[in-house]
Design a protein around this motif. Structure first.
Motif, PDB file in Angstrom:
ATOM      1  N   LEU A   1     -45.639  74.414  54.086  1.00  0.00           N
ATOM      2  CA  LEU A   1     -46.992  74.399  54.631  1.00  0.00           C
ATOM      3  C   LEU A   1     -46.918  73.875  56.055  1.00  0.00           C
ATOM      4  CD1 LEU A   1     -50.030  74.737  54.293  1.00  0.00           C
ATOM      5  CD2 LEU A   1     -50.112  72.420  53.344  1.00  0.00           C
TER       6      LEU A   1
ATOM      7  N   ASP B   1     -48.654  73.346  60.041  1.00  0.00           N
ATOM      8  CA  ASP B   1     -49.833  73.213  60.888  1.00  0.00           C
ATOM      9  C   ASP B   1     -49.532  73.981  62.174  1.00  0.00           C
ATOM     10  OD1 ASP B   1     -51.779  72.351  62.726  1.00  0.00           O
ATOM     11  OD2 ASP B   1     -51.940  70.394  61.763  1.00  0.00           O
TER      12      ASP B   1
ATOM     13  N   ALA C   1     -46.553  79.066  54.808  1.00  0.00           N
ATOM     14  CA  ALA C   1     -48.019  79.095  54.757  1.00  0.00           C
ATOM     15  C   ALA C   1     -48.543  78.313  55.950  1.00  0.00           C
ATOM     16  CB  ALA C   1     -48.508  78.465  53.456  1.00  0.00           C
ATOM     17  N   ILE C   2     -49.401  78.932  56.745  1.00  0.00           N
ATOM     18  CA  ILE C   2     -49.929  78.285  57.946  1.00  0.00           C
ATOM     19  C   ILE C   2     -51.390  77.936  57.714  1.00  0.00           C
ATOM     20  CG2 ILE C   2     -50.374  78.550  60.404  1.00  0.00           C
ATOM     21  CD1 ILE C   2     -47.972  80.429  60.485  1.00  0.00           C
ATOM     22  N   ARG C   3     -51.738  76.680  57.997  1.00  0.00           N
ATOM     23  CA  ARG C   3     -53.092  76.190  57.763  1.00  0.00           C
ATOM     24  C   ARG C   3     -53.718  75.751  59.074  1.00  0.00           C
ATOM     25  NH1 ARG C   3     -53.316  71.001  58.840  1.00  0.00           N
ATOM     26  NH2 ARG C   3     -55.336  70.695  57.927  1.00  0.00           N
ATOM     27  N   GLY C   4     -55.009  75.610  59.099  1.00  0.00           N
ATOM     28  CA  GLY C   4     -55.696  75.051  60.254  1.00  0.00           C
ATOM     29  C   GLY C   4     -55.811  76.017  61.419  1.00  0.00           C
ATOM     30  N   SER C   5     -56.021  75.437  62.597  1.00  0.00           N
ATOM     31  CA  SER C   5     -56.161  76.238  63.809  1.00  0.00           C
ATOM     32  C   SER C   5     -55.200  75.728  64.872  1.00  0.00           C
ATOM     33  CB  SER C   5     -57.598  76.152  64.327  1.00  0.00           C
ATOM     34  OG  SER C   5     -57.910  74.810  64.648  1.00  0.00           O
TER      35      SER C   5
END
Length: 89
Positions: free
Chosen positions: A50, A52, A76-80
């Motif tokens: 995961l 950021d 898996a890439i989360r956020g902005s």
């Protein structure tokens, strides 16, 4: 290793996918000793990293380890993609 702090790795959870297949989730700090990855990856079918997008450099060690080990993984890439807090001076 001399001069290094011990690495704490915690099991966040375990999900039973079938009677003979369990999914364990682990949380690790940004920097993990490769020996810890060897222990965590023993008998693993693959990994999920995961990331950021503000701090992609923070996951490079994990991705390089998984590539070198030949272990399948999903990124898996989360956020902005804004400011990376870990890059503050």
């Amino acid at each position: 290793m001399p001069g290094r702090e011990p690495v704490t790795t915690g099991c966040v959870g375990c999900i039973t996918l079938s009677e003979d297949l369990l999914l364990y989730t682990f949380a690790t700090p940004d920097s993990v000793d490769p020996q810890a990855w060897d222990i965590l990856g023993k008998n693993a079918l693959g990994a999920v990293v995961l990331a950021d997008p503000r701090c992609m450099v923070d996951c490079y060690d994990a991705l390089n380890y998984l590539d070198d080990a030949g272990m399948p993984y999903v990124l898996a890439i989360r956020g902005s993609a804004e400011h990376c807090p870990s890059q503050d001076p």
